[in-house]
Design an enzyme around this catalytic site. Structure first.
Site, PDB file in Angstrom:
ATOM      1  CG  HIS A  99      -7.147 -12.154 -13.430  1.00  0.00           C
ATOM      2  ND1 HIS A  99      -7.947 -11.125 -13.411  1.00  0.00           N
ATOM      3  CD2 HIS A  99      -7.577 -13.408 -13.102  1.00  0.00           C
ATOM      4  CE1 HIS A  99      -8.983 -11.747 -14.322  1.00  0.00           C
ATOM      5  NE2 HIS A  99      -8.831 -13.071 -13.991  1.00  0.00           N
ATOM      6  CE1 TYR A 102      -8.699  -8.844 -17.714  1.00  0.00           C
ATOM      7  CE2 TYR A 102      -6.476  -8.563 -17.947  1.00  0.00           C
ATOM      8  CZ  TYR A 102      -7.430  -8.708 -17.149  1.00  0.00           C
ATOM      9  OH  TYR A 102      -7.679  -8.716 -15.971  1.00  0.00           O
ATOM     10  CD  GLU A 107      -6.032  -8.130 -13.488  1.00  0.00           C
ATOM     11  OE1 GLU A 107      -5.555  -8.336 -14.048  1.00  0.00           O
ATOM     12  OE2 GLU A 107      -7.412  -8.826 -13.327  1.00  0.00           O
ATOM     13  CE1 TYR A 126      -4.141 -16.228  -4.233  1.00  0.00           C
ATOM     14  CE2 TYR A 126      -6.371 -16.050  -2.749  1.00  0.00           C
ATOM     15  CZ  TYR A 126      -5.774 -15.912  -4.221  1.00  0.00           C
ATOM     16  OH  TYR A 126      -6.094 -14.919  -5.666  1.00  0.00           O
ATOM     17  N   GLY A 139      -9.635 -27.126   3.591  1.00  0.00           N
ATOM     18  CA  GLY A 139     -10.398 -25.957   4.318  1.00  0.00           C
ATOM     19  C   GLY A 139      -9.326 -25.443   5.380  1.00  0.00           C
ATOM     20  CB  ILE A 140      -8.127 -27.510   8.461  1.00  0.00           C
ATOM     21  CG1 ILE A 140      -7.835 -27.052   9.987  1.00  0.00           C
ATOM     22  CG2 ILE A 140      -6.874 -27.352   7.971  1.00  0.00           C
ATOM     23  CD1 ILE A 140      -7.882 -28.196  11.197  1.00  0.00           C
ATOM     24  CB  THR A 141      -4.753 -24.794   5.116  1.00  0.00           C
ATOM     25  OG1 THR A 141      -5.642 -24.434   4.127  1.00  0.00           O
ATOM     26  CG2 THR A 141      -4.295 -26.431   4.628  1.00  0.00           C
TER      27      THR A 141
END
Length: 402
Positions: free
Chosen positions: A85, A95, A135, A188, A275-277
């Site tokens: 989020h 929300y 958050e 990420y 998925g190697i990243t």
């Protein structure tokens, strides 16, 4: 604080949510986007079309009802969702909108009476407050760390590198010339893409594929099949249209699938395809920080044509004696067979893992397509790896590995 009566009513809806959860969340998203189409600038359209987001939300609502009398039990899940989020820019003001649409969906699909809707309204308020609080802390942390920022910041693509037939890396530096915040290997970023002719912005999350502490971020993107497929729209645009010098809005790093730097146990990094990243970020961090932990890097690809970053991993293995790398090809080319440049044909299996990894007392990290992840999870279970030593990341909404 919820009353005993409210808790009792919410828990009584668990069987209903088990039976009609996806139907409720599917209707919820229909209502949400019909009345608030601007939210299509935030949500991943692909996950909507595939039903993955509906399933993930149904699972979350079911868990909330099950543990409504002990919400502490689902705080790890709340934090995991909270990272996404924060990365997407979801705010406190969203929300109440979500709550109203969710209650309408419960009423329409299940014909729930007012007593149930009122109880769920109270429960949703408590759950929403937990998300908003967690958050808010994440937004604060992202904005105030060195090189950090809030929401999105423009980054320039300074380099674009083809890693394999299907994966390309993009090196990103801030347009304002400032520093970039550090991150934990495995995290990420979200990038925003505006495609010509498309009504809404596309948000995509990509693992950072290099170690922290650089002047740039690197993401490595798989080109999905078919320009017109939901999966392929953004990845094909990045591969085919985005070039060096272009600018992309990027969120600060997020995510809870991270390398445990405090552990002294060996590290096993198992990946399938793109998925190697995150594994590359973990591997590069371990060697750059001069870690003495043994590292076992196990990668599965179709063949050498789709195998990204293989030369780098090989070079690391040659230079660092504590690193061992193994490759599994499901459909090796004739050249692969001739060169013998892989270790196993077929798929990663528990019996093979037993021959290349000398201990189950290690930290195991894995990432890849969902079917691959289910297979690896089963293999690690076969090997009796402790649950607390198993770490994984879904590319997209979380699902079950069972």
């Amino acid at each position: 604080m919820l009353s005993a009566k409210t808790i009792e009513i919410v828990k009584s809806t668990v069987p209903l949510l088990q039976e009609k959860g996806v139907e409720i969340t599917t209707r919820f998203y229909q209502i949400l986007f019909s009345e608030h189409p601007e939210l299509l600038n935030i949500f991943n359209h692909t996950n909507q079309k595939k039903g993955r987001q509906q399933q993930a939300l149904a699972n979350a609502v079911y868990a909330a009802a099950t543990y409504i009398d002990n919400l502490e039990a689902i705080i790890p899940v709340v934090k995991q969702i909270g990272h996404k989020h924060r990365s997407l820019g979801i705010k406190a003001e969203h929300y109440p909108i979500v709550g109203t649409c969710l209650l309408r969906a419960i009423k329409e699909v299940a014909g729930a009476p007012d007593e149930v809707l009122n109880a769920w309204g109270e429960a949703y308020g408590v759950i929403a407050d937990a998300f908003i609080s967690i958050e808010a802390e994440m937004y604060e942390e992202a904005a105030h760390k060195e090189g950090g920022w809030k929401d999105f910041r423009n980054f320039v693509i300074v380099k674009k590198v083809k890693e394999s037939d299907v994966i390309t890396s993009f090196y990103l530096k801030p347009e304002d010339g400032g520093k970039v915040s550090s991150f934990i290997p495995g995290q990420y970023v979200t990038i925003q893409i505006n495609i010509e002719g498309e009504t809404y912005t596309h948000n995509r999350q990509y693992s950072l594929s290099d170690a922290p502490g650089k002047e740039y971020y690197r993401i490595s993107v798989k080109k999905e099949k078919g320009v017109d497929t939901p999966d392929g729209k953004v990845s094909n645009y990045l591969h085919g249209h985005v070039k060096e010098g272009d600018v992309l809005p990027v969120s600060a790093p997020a995510g809870d699938f991270v390398l445990n730097m405090d552990s002294t146990l060996p590290v096993v990094l198992i990946s399938g395809g793109v998925g190697i990243t995150p594994m590359m970020s973990m591997l590069n961090t371990l060697i750059e920080q001069d870690s003495k932990r043994n590292v076992y890097f196990v990668h599965a690809a179709i063949n050498s044509n789709t195998h990204a970053m293989k030369e780098h991993v090989k070079a690391v293995e040659n230079e660092y004696e504590q690193v061992k790398a193994y490759t599994c090809y499901s459909a090796p080319t004739e050249k692969d067979l001739e060169m013998k440049n892989f270790d196993k044909e077929g798929f990663i299996e528990s019996e093979w893992l037993k021959t290349i990894i000398p201990t189950t007392e290690a930290e195991f990290y894995f990432c890849g397509p969902v079917a691959f992840m289910k297979h690896i999870n089963a293999a690690l279970t076969d090997l009796s790896v402790k649950q607390e030593h198993i770490h994984y990341e879904f590319f997209g909404p979380a699902t079950s590995l069972q």
